[in-house]
Scaffold this motif. Sequence first.
Motif, PDB file in Angstrom:
ATOM      1  N   ILE A   1     -94.448  69.658  74.257  1.00 30.91           N
ATOM      2  CA  ILE A   1     -93.916  68.965  75.871  1.00 30.91           C
ATOM      3  C   ILE A   1     -93.561  67.448  76.035  1.00 30.91           C
ATOM      4  O   ILE A   1     -94.592  66.339  75.906  1.00 30.91           O
ATOM      5  N   PRO A   2     -92.244  67.119  76.218  1.00 30.26           N
ATOM      6  CA  PRO A   2     -92.597  65.568  76.506  1.00 30.26           C
ATOM      7  C   PRO A   2     -92.997  65.371  77.349  1.00 30.26           C
ATOM      8  O   PRO A   2     -93.150  65.432  78.539  1.00 30.26           O
ATOM      9  N   GLY A   3     -93.694  63.857  77.708  1.00 26.71           N
ATOM     10  CA  GLY A   3     -94.305  63.593  78.821  1.00 26.71           C
ATOM     11  C   GLY A   3     -93.622  62.781  79.306  1.00 26.71           C
ATOM     12  O   GLY A   3     -92.613  61.236  79.207  1.00 26.71           O
ATOM     13  N   LYS A   4     -93.151  62.045  80.916  1.00 21.79           N
ATOM     14  CA  LYS A   4     -92.530  61.580  81.207  1.00 21.79           C
ATOM     15  C   LYS A   4     -93.811  60.687  82.769  1.00 21.79           C
ATOM     16  O   LYS A   4     -93.762  61.896  83.133  1.00 21.79           O
ATOM     17  N   SER A   5     -93.803  59.933  82.420  1.00 24.22           N
ATOM     18  CA  SER A   5     -94.636  58.901  83.429  1.00 24.22           C
ATOM     19  C   SER A   5     -94.149  58.044  84.479  1.00 24.22           C
ATOM     20  O   SER A   5     -92.791  56.995  83.984  1.00 24.22           O
ATOM     21  N   LEU A   6     -94.084  57.873  85.646  1.00 28.13           N
ATOM     22  CA  LEU A   6     -93.594  57.137  87.373  1.00 28.13           C
ATOM     23  C   LEU A   6     -95.070  55.670  86.801  1.00 28.13           C
ATOM     24  O   LEU A   6     -96.028  56.269  87.304  1.00 28.13           O
ATOM     25  N   THR A   7     -94.772  54.685  86.630  1.00 37.02           N
ATOM     26  CA  THR A   7     -95.599  54.086  86.944  1.00 37.02           C
ATOM     27  C   THR A   7     -95.413  52.934  88.331  1.00 37.02           C
ATOM     28  O   THR A   7     -94.413  51.756  88.771  1.00 37.02           O
ATOM     29  N   LEU A   8     -95.731  53.000  89.202  1.00 36.06           N
ATOM     30  CA  LEU A   8     -95.222  52.367  90.768  1.00 36.06           C
ATOM     31  C   LEU A   8     -95.995  50.890  90.328  1.00 36.06           C
ATOM     32  O   LEU A   8     -96.779  50.659  89.871  1.00 36.06           O
ATOM     33  N   PRO A   9     -95.723  49.877  92.514  1.00 37.06           N
ATOM     34  CA  PRO A   9     -95.740  48.394  92.014  1.00 37.06           C
ATOM     35  C   PRO A   9     -97.303  48.465  91.394  1.00 37.06           C
ATOM     36  O   PRO A   9     -97.515  46.872  91.063  1.00 37.06           O
ATOM     37  N   SER A  10     -98.416  48.908  91.985  1.00 34.68           N
ATOM     38  CA  SER A  10     -99.617  48.669  92.462  1.00 34.68           C
ATOM     39  C   SER A  10    -100.266  48.823  90.871  1.00 34.68           C
ATOM     40  O   SER A  10    -101.413  48.544  91.031  1.00 34.68           O
ATOM     41  N   GLY A  11     -99.436  49.728  90.104  1.00 39.05           N
ATOM     42  CA  GLY A  11    -100.086  50.093  89.093  1.00 39.05           C
ATOM     43  C   GLY A  11    -100.308  51.848  88.821  1.00 39.05           C
ATOM     44  O   GLY A  11    -100.622  52.231  87.845  1.00 39.05           O
ATOM     45  N   THR A  12    -100.458  52.511  89.824  1.00 39.32           N
ATOM     46  CA  THR A  12    -101.097  53.551  89.888  1.00 39.32           C
ATOM     47  C   THR A  12     -99.932  54.232  89.284  1.00 39.32           C
ATOM     48  O   THR A  12     -98.200  54.412  89.366  1.00 39.32           O
ATOM     49  N   GLN A  13    -100.179  55.481  88.901  1.00 40.72           N
ATOM     50  CA  GLN A  13     -99.094  56.476  88.124  1.00 40.72           C
ATOM     51  C   GLN A  13     -99.293  58.007  88.461  1.00 40.72           C
ATOM     52  O   GLN A  13     -99.849  58.485  88.969  1.00 40.72           O
ATOM     53  N   ALA A  14     -97.267  58.540  88.601  1.00 45.03           N
ATOM     54  CA  ALA A  14     -97.746  59.688  88.634  1.00 45.03           C
ATOM     55  C   ALA A  14     -97.189  60.030  87.454  1.00 45.03           C
ATOM     56  O   ALA A  14     -96.213  59.411  86.988  1.00 45.03           O
ATOM     57  N   HIS A  15     -97.073  62.026  87.105  1.00 45.05           N
ATOM     58  CA  HIS A  15     -96.340  62.698  85.760  1.00 45.05           C
ATOM     59  C   HIS A  15     -95.726  62.950  86.229  1.00 45.05           C
ATOM     60  O   HIS A  15     -96.259  64.123  86.753  1.00 45.05           O
ATOM     61  N   TRP A  16     -94.576  63.679  85.463  1.00 44.28           N
ATOM     62  CA  TRP A  16     -94.023  64.744  85.517  1.00 44.28           C
ATOM     63  C   TRP A  16     -93.966  65.568  84.219  1.00 44.28           C
ATOM     64  O   TRP A  16     -94.483  65.825  83.144  1.00 44.28           O
ATOM     65  N   LEU A  17     -94.018  66.941  84.782  1.00 46.84           N
ATOM     66  CA  LEU A  17     -93.609  68.251  84.388  1.00 46.84           C
ATOM     67  C   LEU A  17     -92.434  68.646  84.272  1.00 46.84           C
ATOM     68  O   LEU A  17     -91.553  69.151  85.535  1.00 46.84           O
TER      69      LEU A  17
ATOM     70  N   SER B   1     -83.326  73.790  89.744  1.00 40.54           N
ATOM     71  CA  SER B   1     -83.382  72.528  89.366  1.00 40.54           C
ATOM     72  C   SER B   1     -85.232  71.688  89.880  1.00 40.54           C
ATOM     73  O   SER B   1     -84.804  71.507  90.781  1.00 40.54           O
ATOM     74  N   PHE B   2     -86.152  72.023  89.562  1.00 44.29           N
ATOM     75  CA  PHE B   2     -87.435  72.273  89.670  1.00 44.29           C
ATOM     76  C   PHE B   2     -88.124  71.290  89.009  1.00 44.29           C
ATOM     77  O   PHE B   2     -88.093  71.574  87.510  1.00 44.29           O
ATOM     78  N   ALA B   3     -88.945  70.456  89.289  1.00 45.50           N
ATOM     79  CA  ALA B   3     -89.983  69.413  88.854  1.00 45.50           C
ATOM     80  C   ALA B   3     -91.530  69.678  89.718  1.00 45.50           C
ATOM     81  O   ALA B   3     -91.231  69.339  90.101  1.00 45.50           O
ATOM     82  N   VAL B   4     -91.525  69.266  88.318  1.00 45.70           N
ATOM     83  CA  VAL B   4     -93.538  69.091  88.970  1.00 45.70           C
ATOM     84  C   VAL B   4     -94.067  67.499  89.029  1.00 45.70           C
ATOM     85  O   VAL B   4     -93.876  67.000  87.944  1.00 45.70           O
ATOM     86  N   LEU B   5     -95.064  66.908  90.298  1.00 48.08           N
ATOM     87  CA  LEU B   5     -94.647  65.395  89.760  1.00 48.08           C
ATOM     88  C   LEU B   5     -96.316  65.342  90.681  1.00 48.08           C
ATOM     89  O   LEU B   5     -96.887  65.328  91.733  1.00 48.08           O
ATOM     90  N   VAL B   6     -97.423  65.068  89.494  1.00 46.13           N
ATOM     91  CA  VAL B   6     -98.830  65.323  89.423  1.00 46.13           C
ATOM     92  C   VAL B   6     -99.212  63.793  89.865  1.00 46.13           C
ATOM     93  O   VAL B   6     -98.843  62.252  88.646  1.00 46.13           O
ATOM     94  N   LEU B   7     -99.815  63.191  90.879  1.00 47.46           N
ATOM     95  CA  LEU B   7    -100.506  62.064  90.859  1.00 47.46           C
ATOM     96  C   LEU B   7    -101.704  60.834  90.138  1.00 47.46           C
ATOM     97  O   LEU B   7    -102.771  62.290  90.210  1.00 47.46           O
TER      98      LEU B   7
END
Length: 357
Positions: free
Chosen positions: A77-93, A135-141
Motif C-alpha cells: 500500500i502507498p506510504g505518505k508521511s507528514l514532516t513537522l517543522p521540528s522534524g517530527t514525522q507522522a504517517h498516513w494509513l 472518508s476516513f484515514a489514520v495518522l500515526v505520530l
Amino acid sequence: MSSLGLVSVQTKTLLATLIRLFTSPLSGSRGAQNYFKDVMFAGMRAQLGNLTFPQERGLNGDTTTDVYNKFVAAKGIPGKSLTLPSGTQAHWLGDESAKDVFIWFHGGGYCVPSNPGNMGFLLALKDAMVAQGHSFAVLVLTYDLAPENPYPAQLRQAAELMHHLLEVEKRNPSTLTIGGDSAGGNLTLALFSHILHPHPDPSIPRVSLSSPLRAAILVSPWVSFDLTWDSFRTNAQSDIFDGRLLKRWSGGFLGSSTGDKYSEPLTADPDWWRGLHGLTSEVLIWGGGGEVLLDGIKEFYWKIKEGWVNGGAEGKKLTIVVDPRCAHEEMIVHRLLGYKTASPSEKSIEKWLQARL
C-alpha cells in the motif's frame, strides 16, 4: 547489545513457553482466552520482563518510521508521511485528504516504537470505516523514544502535530478523533491536560480548539505507575507483561522527573478534568478484564467521570468497556500474533467509532 545477555533472555522465554504448554490446562479462568494465547503470553511475560532497553530496540526496531515503512511495503500500500517543522514525522494509513482523521499515539511505554500488530489494527479500522462509506484515514505520530528523550518530549511533539492540523491545515476539530494504546493513551490524556491547563514548559506549543474533537478512544491507557494494584496479582497469568517491564519503562520515560498530573493522569483530581467535554464530544475507555493495569484504569474512569459530569457533560458520553479475560490492548496483540480476522474487542471499537462518524 550483549549477544550473551540476549541468549539468556531467549532461553528464559523458551523455558517459560514450554512450561506453559503443559500447565496451561491447569490455569482455568486465571489464564488467557485460549490455549494458544495463554502459552504465547507466558513467553511474552518472560521476554518482556528480562529485556534491557538496547535489547528491546534490537528486537523491535529503532523508530516507528522504520516499522511503518516496512509495514506499508509488506502490504503493498502507498506510504505518505507528514514532516513537522521540528522534524517530527507522522504517517498516513489511508488518504491524507480524507474528511475524517483518526490521530493515533502508539504504545510501548514511550520506550519502544509501534509494531506491526498496532499498524494492522489501525489499517483494519481504517478499512472498516471506508467500507461503510466514510472518508476516513489514520495518522500515526512517530514520537521520540525514552530513555534518550524523556518526558515531556513526547507531549511537545503531540502538541506540535495537533497545532499543525488545526492551524496550518485548518482542519475542523469536529472531523478529528484522537486516541492511543497504553502509553499512547497516556499521551492522549497528557495532551488534553495541556489544552485544559497549559504545561509550564514553554517549549510545548499551545493548542486551542474552536470546537470539540469528534471523539477520543483510550485503549488500555497507562494512567498509573503504581505496581501495587490488586489486578497485578489477580491477572498475573493472563496478561502479556508484569510489573518488571512497567517499572523499567516508567523509569525511562520520567528520567530525572518525579512525574506530575500530565505524565501520570490518575494523580490528577476530578476537578482537573472539568471542561474536558469542551475538548472532545465523547470518550471511550477500553480495558481488558485480564490485564494487570485494569484496577488503575477503572479507578481513573470513576475519577475522570466525576470531573466530566461536574463540568456539565452528559455521563453517557463517557464510556468504559471491559472485555472479560482480555489482555492488555488485546486487539493489537491479537493482530501481532498473526490472526487475520478481527477480535471481538476490535469489532466493538469499530462499532463504537462507526456510530460516531
